[in-house]
Scaffold this motif. Structure first.
Motif, short mmCIF file in Angstrom:
data_model
loop_
_atom_site.label_atom_id
_atom_site.label_comp_id
_atom_site.label_asym_id
_atom_site.label_seq_id
_atom_site.Cartn_x
_atom_site.Cartn_y
_atom_site.Cartn_z
N GLN A 137 8.45 44.19 101.18
CA GLN A 137 8.89 45.42 101.83
C GLN A 137 8.40 46.65 101.07
O GLN A 137 8.02 47.66 101.67
CB GLN A 137 10.41 45.44 101.93
CG GLN A 137 10.97 44.42 102.92
CD GLN A 137 12.48 44.28 102.79
OE1 GLN A 137 13.06 44.45 101.72
NE2 GLN A 137 13.13 43.94 103.91
N PHE A 138 8.37 46.54 99.75
CA PHE A 138 7.95 47.67 98.92
C PHE A 138 6.48 48.00 99.13
O PHE A 138 6.11 49.15 99.38
CB PHE A 138 8.24 47.37 97.45
CG PHE A 138 7.88 48.48 96.51
CD1 PHE A 138 7.98 49.81 96.89
CD2 PHE A 138 7.44 48.20 95.22
CE1 PHE A 138 7.66 50.85 96.02
CE2 PHE A 138 7.11 49.22 94.34
CZ PHE A 138 7.21 50.54 94.75
N ILE A 139 5.60 46.99 99.09
CA ILE A 139 4.17 47.28 99.24
C ILE A 139 3.87 47.75 100.67
O ILE A 139 3.00 48.60 100.88
CB ILE A 139 3.29 46.08 98.83
CG1 ILE A 139 1.85 46.56 98.63
CG2 ILE A 139 3.37 44.94 99.82
CD1 ILE A 139 0.95 45.53 97.97
N ALA A 140 4.64 47.24 101.64
CA ALA A 140 4.47 47.72 103.02
C ALA A 140 4.86 49.19 103.12
O ALA A 140 4.21 49.98 103.82
CB ALA A 140 5.30 46.88 103.98
N ALA A 141 5.92 49.58 102.41
CA ALA A 141 6.34 50.99 102.41
C ALA A 141 5.32 51.86 101.70
O ALA A 141 5.07 53.00 102.13
CB ALA A 141 7.70 51.11 101.73
N GLN A 142 4.70 51.35 100.64
CA GLN A 142 3.68 52.13 99.94
C GLN A 142 2.48 52.38 100.85
O GLN A 142 1.95 53.50 100.92
CB GLN A 142 3.25 51.42 98.67
CG GLN A 142 4.31 51.41 97.59
CD GLN A 142 3.87 50.66 96.35
OE1 GLN A 142 3.58 49.46 96.42
NE2 GLN A 142 3.80 51.34 95.24
N GLU A 195 14.14 53.40 102.36
CA GLU A 195 15.53 53.72 102.68
C GLU A 195 15.81 53.56 104.17
O GLU A 195 16.90 53.13 104.57
CB GLU A 195 15.84 55.15 102.23
CG GLU A 195 15.85 55.31 100.71
CD GLU A 195 15.94 56.76 100.28
OE1 GLU A 195 16.01 57.65 101.16
OE2 GLU A 195 15.92 57.02 99.05
N ALA A 196 14.82 53.89 104.99
CA ALA A 196 15.00 53.79 106.44
C ALA A 196 14.81 52.37 106.94
O ALA A 196 15.29 52.00 108.02
CB ALA A 196 14.03 54.73 107.16
N GLY A 197 14.10 51.57 106.13
CA GLY A 197 13.77 50.21 106.56
C GLY A 197 12.42 50.20 107.24
O GLY A 197 12.08 51.12 108.01
N ILE A 198 11.59 49.19 106.92
CA ILE A 198 10.27 49.08 107.53
C ILE A 198 10.44 48.81 109.02
O ILE A 198 11.15 47.88 109.43
CB ILE A 198 9.45 47.96 106.87
CG1 ILE A 198 9.32 48.23 105.38
CG2 ILE A 198 8.08 47.85 107.51
CD1 ILE A 198 8.65 49.52 105.03
N ASP A 199 9.79 49.61 109.84
CA ASP A 199 9.95 49.54 111.29
C ASP A 199 8.94 48.54 111.87
O ASP A 199 7.77 48.84 112.04
CB ASP A 199 9.74 50.92 111.91
CG ASP A 199 10.02 50.93 113.40
OD1 ASP A 199 10.42 49.88 113.94
OD2 ASP A 199 9.83 52.00 114.03
N THR A 252 -4.22 45.80 104.88
CA THR A 252 -2.97 45.20 104.39
C THR A 252 -2.88 43.77 104.90
O THR A 252 -3.65 43.36 105.78
CB THR A 252 -1.74 45.99 104.86
OG1 THR A 252 -1.74 46.03 106.31
CG2 THR A 252 -1.77 47.42 104.33
N ALA A 253 -1.94 43.02 104.33
CA ALA A 253 -1.78 41.62 104.75
C ALA A 253 -0.34 41.19 104.59
O ALA A 253 0.38 41.70 103.71
CB ALA A 253 -2.69 40.71 103.92
N ALA A 313 7.19 59.51 100.35
CA ALA A 313 7.08 58.90 101.68
C ALA A 313 7.41 57.41 101.63
O ALA A 313 8.06 56.87 102.53
CB ALA A 313 5.68 59.11 102.23
N ALA A 314 6.98 56.72 100.56
CA ALA A 314 7.31 55.31 100.41
C ALA A 314 8.80 55.11 100.23
O ALA A 314 9.39 54.18 100.82
CB ALA A 314 6.54 54.72 99.22
N ARG A 315 9.43 55.98 99.44
CA ARG A 315 10.89 55.87 99.26
C ARG A 315 11.62 56.08 100.57
O ARG A 315 12.59 55.37 100.88
CB ARG A 315 11.36 56.90 98.22
CG ARG A 315 11.03 56.54 96.79
CD ARG A 315 11.80 57.40 95.82
NE ARG A 315 11.48 58.81 95.94
CZ ARG A 315 10.53 59.44 95.23
NH1 ARG A 315 9.81 58.75 94.35
NH2 ARG A 315 10.30 60.73 95.40
#
Length: 538
Positions: A494-499, A368-372, A476-477, A362-364
């Motif tokens: 962006q990575f931790i937001a996706a996680q 790939e889609a970009g954080i919305d 989150t922050a 789900a994080a990947r």
């Protein structure tokens, strides 16, 4: 001398009396240490066949002692006195316990928070970095490795002289690292990450930091035959029965540091038990006690008291209590064997982690889609944006306090638990853990606290694969400053937001209610969240 002691009272003692004779009759202990993959049924046999080498590690890891000593001597040429470990789950938690118990400093980098990663990129001229990844494809660890390689180069230092890779033979990281001239130590490929304390994953960073890894193996080897013995006095059979053999099942195990010399051991045991047992709608949820042992526990909880090796074990009291003592190497092997026994009693495969993989996927997908950024909050209260997932349970009121009330209204008062998941800096924001005790007092239910993203490799499995009895608070922050991942098209932020987003999405897909709290101003928002979740929120 290496000794183990496991004693039980109440429902845990009843479980030992009821379950251990059958385990002895089925020769579970001897078959486990003979690496019999049929112990957990046909569905688990294929996985178990390639995950049981941990039972022989006290002897098979002996060559690592000399290899680590030689590596340390070689690295002394660069004048290091600081060891940084990049790793996740068992790859980081075991060295943290080993070094903490030995009193040897080590920096554990198990976060993808850009502020945390940046905070580790200092004093490079006296730093050696160990990069640990079993598969060689763990995105967190690969990103951390890239950051250090770039930092070394920017400082005019040769990263091949200061970076050591620990991975399985033939992994993508193994091939890449060797091709680029890095030092590589291969781990046993037939040991899963959470059972890897006595492999190169546990021993290499600990040994480089100055811990006595030979003594650790000595303590484990001294009890190996005891744990393999088909006898009712076998500590692993007794502990496994106390964990997973109560009737009805007490599916929460409260891990209490009651004077053990093994620093930080509850956190290591937490990831072992949660990731091994939390699946197929069952499992044992480990809860690390914050603030000491509670005065009373609910009737779905067994208390595991971790005491000093030379302590009297007659202090164990209560409706269901198991008291455990022993030196660190022996306890690593004990709890691994007991968890495997618990898997058999629960009729699950203790060696896979299907829901950890789902959160990674789900994080990947989000990356790939970009954080919305258009995912508008349900409302904002002060410096905290509020979002919800996992159902339409939020009422029409718009305050943090009422949102938490709405979440807790979903809590099963007899079997439920609360999980607080903080994607923050676990050193700078460490006192946030105290809200676990406050929330437990408020709700009368067990409360777990996990630092993101590392908990994804431990209790994250139980959250999604275990019983649907949890309610979840995610914190989150926004980072103070983002940090690029060299050679990647995403940043650490962006990575931790996706996680975090991926984890919430998978929880929601499983029908688990999630209250998501995002701090738009770190200090002000964190104070609001402390007040909300702590006693001030009652």
């Amino acid at each position: 001398m290496s000794t183990l002691a496991v004693s039980a009272t109440g429902a845990a003692a009843d479980a030992v009396a009821a379950r251990v004779p059958g385990l002895v009759a089925d020769r579970v202990a001897s078959r486990l240490f003979a690496q019999d993959p049929t112990l957990w049924g046909p569905d688990a046999e294929d996985e178990a066949a390639k995950r049981l080498s941990w039972t022989s590690l006290p002897r098979s890891s002996r060559p690592l002692v000399g290899e680590i000593a030689a590596l340390r001597a070689t690295l002394e040429d660069v004048g290091y006195d600081r060891v940084v470990l990049c790793g996740m789950g068992g790859s980081s938690l075991a060295p943290e316990v080993i070094c903490g118990t030995a009193g040897r400093p080590v920096v554990i980098l198990d976060s993808s928070d850009p502020d945390v990663v940046r905070g580790a990129l200092h004093d490079l001229d006296r730093t050696v970095v160990v990069v640990s990844s079993k598969s060689g494809s763990t995105v967190e660890t690969d990103s951390q490795r890239r950051a250090f390689v770039q930092a070394f180069r920017d400082a005019g230092l040769d990263p091949t002289e200061r970076l050591v890779v620990v991975t399985d033979p033939g992994s993508p990281l193994d091939e890449q690292a060797r091709g680029e001239g890095y030092r590589v130590v291969n781990a046993d490929p037939e040991v899963g990450g959470r059972y890897s304390a006595l492999t190169a994953f546990g021993l290499v960073p600990s040994g480089l930091a100055g811990a006595d890894v030979e003594a650790l193996l000595d303590d484990a080897e001294a009890v190996a035959d005891l744990l393999a013995d088909d006898d009712e006095a076998n500590p692993a059979l007794r502990l496994g029965a106390a964990m997973a053999g109560t009737e009805p099942l007490r599916d929460k195990l409260l891990l209490v540091d009651a004077g053990t010399e093994n620093v930080g051991f509850p956190a290591w045991a937490e990831q072992l038990i949660a990731e091994s047992t939390g699946k197929q709608g069952t499992g044992v949820l480990p809860v690390v006690a914050v603030g000491g042992e509670p005065a009373a526990v609910t009737d779905d909880v067994t208390v595991a008291r971790l005491v000093a090796t030379d302590a009297d074990d007659d202090a164990a009291t209560g409706a269901s209590t198991v008291t455990v003592a022993g030196p660190l190497g022996a306890q690593f092997l004990l709890w691994e064997a007991a968890t495997a026994v618990a898997g058999r009693l629960l009729s699950i495969n203790p060696f896979d982690q299907p829901d950890v993989e789902s959160a990674k996927a789900a994080a990947r997908d989000l990356l790939e889609a970009g954080i919305d950024d258009s995912d508008a909050p349900a409302f904002t209260d002060g410096a905290v944006e509020v979002r919800v997932a996992g159902g339409d349970w939020l009422s029409g009121t718009h305050t943090l306090a009422t949102a938490l009330d709405d979440l807790l209204a979903q809590l099963d008062c007899d079997r439920g638990y609360v999980a607080v998941m903080a994607y923050l800096d676990r050193e700078a924001d460490a006192d946030l853990e105290n809200v676990a005790r406050d929330l437990s007092d408020r709700t009368g239910r067990p409360v777990t606290f996990g630092w993101g993203p590392r908990f994804l490799h431990s209790t994250g499995q139980y959250h999604k694969g275990g019983p649907a009895t949890g309610v979840y608070v995610q914190v989150t922050a926004a980072p103070a400053q983002d940090l690029a991942v060299p050679g990647r098209d995403f940043t650490f932020g962006q990575f931790i937001a996706a996680q975090a987003g991926g984890d919430a999405a998978v929880l929601a897909d499983h029908g688990r209610p999630v209250l998501r709290l995002h701090l738009t101003d770190h200090d002000a928002g964190l104070e609001q969240v402390r007040e909300l979740l702590g006693r001030g929120g009652a």
